[in-house]
Design an enzyme around this catalytic site. Structure first.
Site, mmCIF file in Angstrom:
data_model
loop_
_atom_site.group_PDB
_atom_site.id
_atom_site.type_symbol
_atom_site.label_atom_id
_atom_site.label_comp_id
_atom_site.label_asym_id
_atom_site.label_seq_id
_atom_site.Cartn_x
_atom_site.Cartn_y
_atom_site.Cartn_z
ATOM 1 N N ASP A 135 168.910 -1.950 39.852
ATOM 2 C CA ASP A 135 167.363 -1.785 39.788
ATOM 3 C C ASP A 135 166.108 -2.368 39.707
ATOM 4 O O ASP A 135 165.548 -1.031 39.718
ATOM 5 C CB ASP A 135 167.155 -0.449 38.966
ATOM 6 C CG ASP A 135 169.318 1.006 39.132
ATOM 7 O OD1 ASP A 135 169.566 0.888 40.318
ATOM 8 O OD2 ASP A 135 168.525 2.237 38.519
ATOM 9 N N LYS A 170 173.336 4.157 44.233
ATOM 10 C CA LYS A 170 173.536 5.079 43.142
ATOM 11 C C LYS A 170 172.811 6.319 43.113
ATOM 12 O O LYS A 170 171.443 6.124 43.030
ATOM 13 C CB LYS A 170 173.729 4.635 41.747
ATOM 14 C CG LYS A 170 172.744 4.021 41.462
ATOM 15 C CD LYS A 170 172.834 3.556 40.085
ATOM 16 C CE LYS A 170 172.019 3.024 38.711
ATOM 17 N NZ LYS A 170 171.149 3.864 38.499
ATOM 18 N N CYS A 175 168.536 3.061 32.872
ATOM 19 C CA CYS A 175 170.016 2.809 33.195
ATOM 20 C C CYS A 175 170.328 1.808 33.603
ATOM 21 O O CYS A 175 172.076 1.991 33.340
ATOM 22 C CB CYS A 175 169.098 2.529 34.877
ATOM 23 S SG CYS A 175 167.995 3.954 35.767
HETATM 24 N N1 TIU Z 1 166.605 2.450 37.145
HETATM 25 C C1 TIU Z 1 166.498 3.520 35.759
HETATM 26 O O1 TIU Z 1 165.971 3.484 35.012
HETATM 27 N N2 TIU Z 1 165.365 4.992 36.231
HETATM 28 C C2 TIU Z 1 164.374 5.106 35.364
HETATM 29 O O2 TIU Z 1 163.943 6.389 35.623
HETATM 30 N N3 TIU Z 1 163.686 4.775 34.899
HETATM 31 C C3 TIU Z 1 162.786 5.540 33.860
HETATM 32 O O3 TIU Z 1 163.215 4.881 32.807
HETATM 33 N N4 TIU Z 1 162.152 5.978 34.326
#
Ligand code: TIU
Length: 225
Positions: free
Chosen positions: A29, A134, A167
């Site tokens: 991500d 995802k 994530c």
């Molecule tokens: N990719 C991921 O970690 N999504 C989140 O929403 N992370 C947060 O820390 N908010």
């Protein structure tokens, strides 16, 4: 690189027996929505500068990984434009003025195909590197990831990206339960919260490596040299 070659990476809680031919770099991500001002991360009230420290170490690791011809997989968190895959619980969480699917400065927030949902230019995927879309925090839930890893004979994952406790941790836990060995280079993952960065990494390597190993990009690069 020979398929049978084993290399040791200095790591905690003990050295990681690295098998490059059956390992993938899994970059979680690294999206504009999380790392750039105006995206989903900032909308949740977070300081995006905390995450940006992980960009350069990821660039170095990715460059070496590509130069060695090893496998790279990218993920992106986001939803279908019709939001049919967005649970109501996730949509309403945070009680923000704007939420997932609403118009933001980089297009509709966390929607596939929008500029903010895409991967930052510094780490942009190359042709042939799978990109896993995802809907959840973990990269295995409702995705092709496990099948792709099985088809490619991948048994080890070097997991990087953001955020450490959300994530990255969720994905490492999902991977561990499916029988993959995970190594996390600490400088290649980032959290909006320094205390969660620290504890998120400690949780992975605690109890003899309950979810995996923690190392650094320098140590992974040293093993690949
Ligand atoms: N990719 C991921 O970690 N999504 C989140 O929403 N992370 C947060 O820390 N908010």
């Amino acid at each position: 690189m020979k398929a049978s070659k084993k290399l040791m990476i200095e790591a905690e809680p003990y050295p990681f027996e690295f098998q490059p031919a059956s390992a993938a770099l899994l970059i979680i991500d690294m999206q504009r929505d999380f790392l750039e001002p105006g995206g989903f991360g900032e909308m949740l009230g977070n300081d995006v500068s905390q995450l940006r420290q992980s960009i350069e170490p990821n660039q170095k690791l990715l460059a070496k990984w590509r130069a060695k011809g090893l496998q790279v997989i990218h993920t992106r968190e986001g939803h279908r434009p019709d939001l049919a895959d967005l649970p109501e619980t996730k949509r309403v969480r945070g009680r923000g003025r704007r939420g997932i699917g609403d118009a933001g400065p980089m297009g509709r927030i966390l929607v596939r195909g929008e500029p903010g949902h895409d991967i930052i230019p510094e780490l942009y995927p190359r042709h042939g590197e799978p990109v896993i879309d995802k809907p959840g925090k973990g990269a295995f839930w409702a995705t092709d990831l496990h099948g792709i890893l099985q088809n490619r004979g991948i048994k080890q994952l070097v997991v990087t990206g953001v955020t450490t406790e959300v994530c990255v941790n969720t994905t490492v836990r999902e991977a561990n339960d499916r029988g993959y060995d995970c190594l996390v280079p600490a400088d290649c993952v980032g959290s909006y919260f320094p205390e969660f960065q620290e504890m998120g990494l400690k949780m992975i390597k605690a109890q003899g490596g309950i979810f995996g190993w923690v190392s650094s990009s320098a140590k992974v690069l040293a093993a690949l040299r």
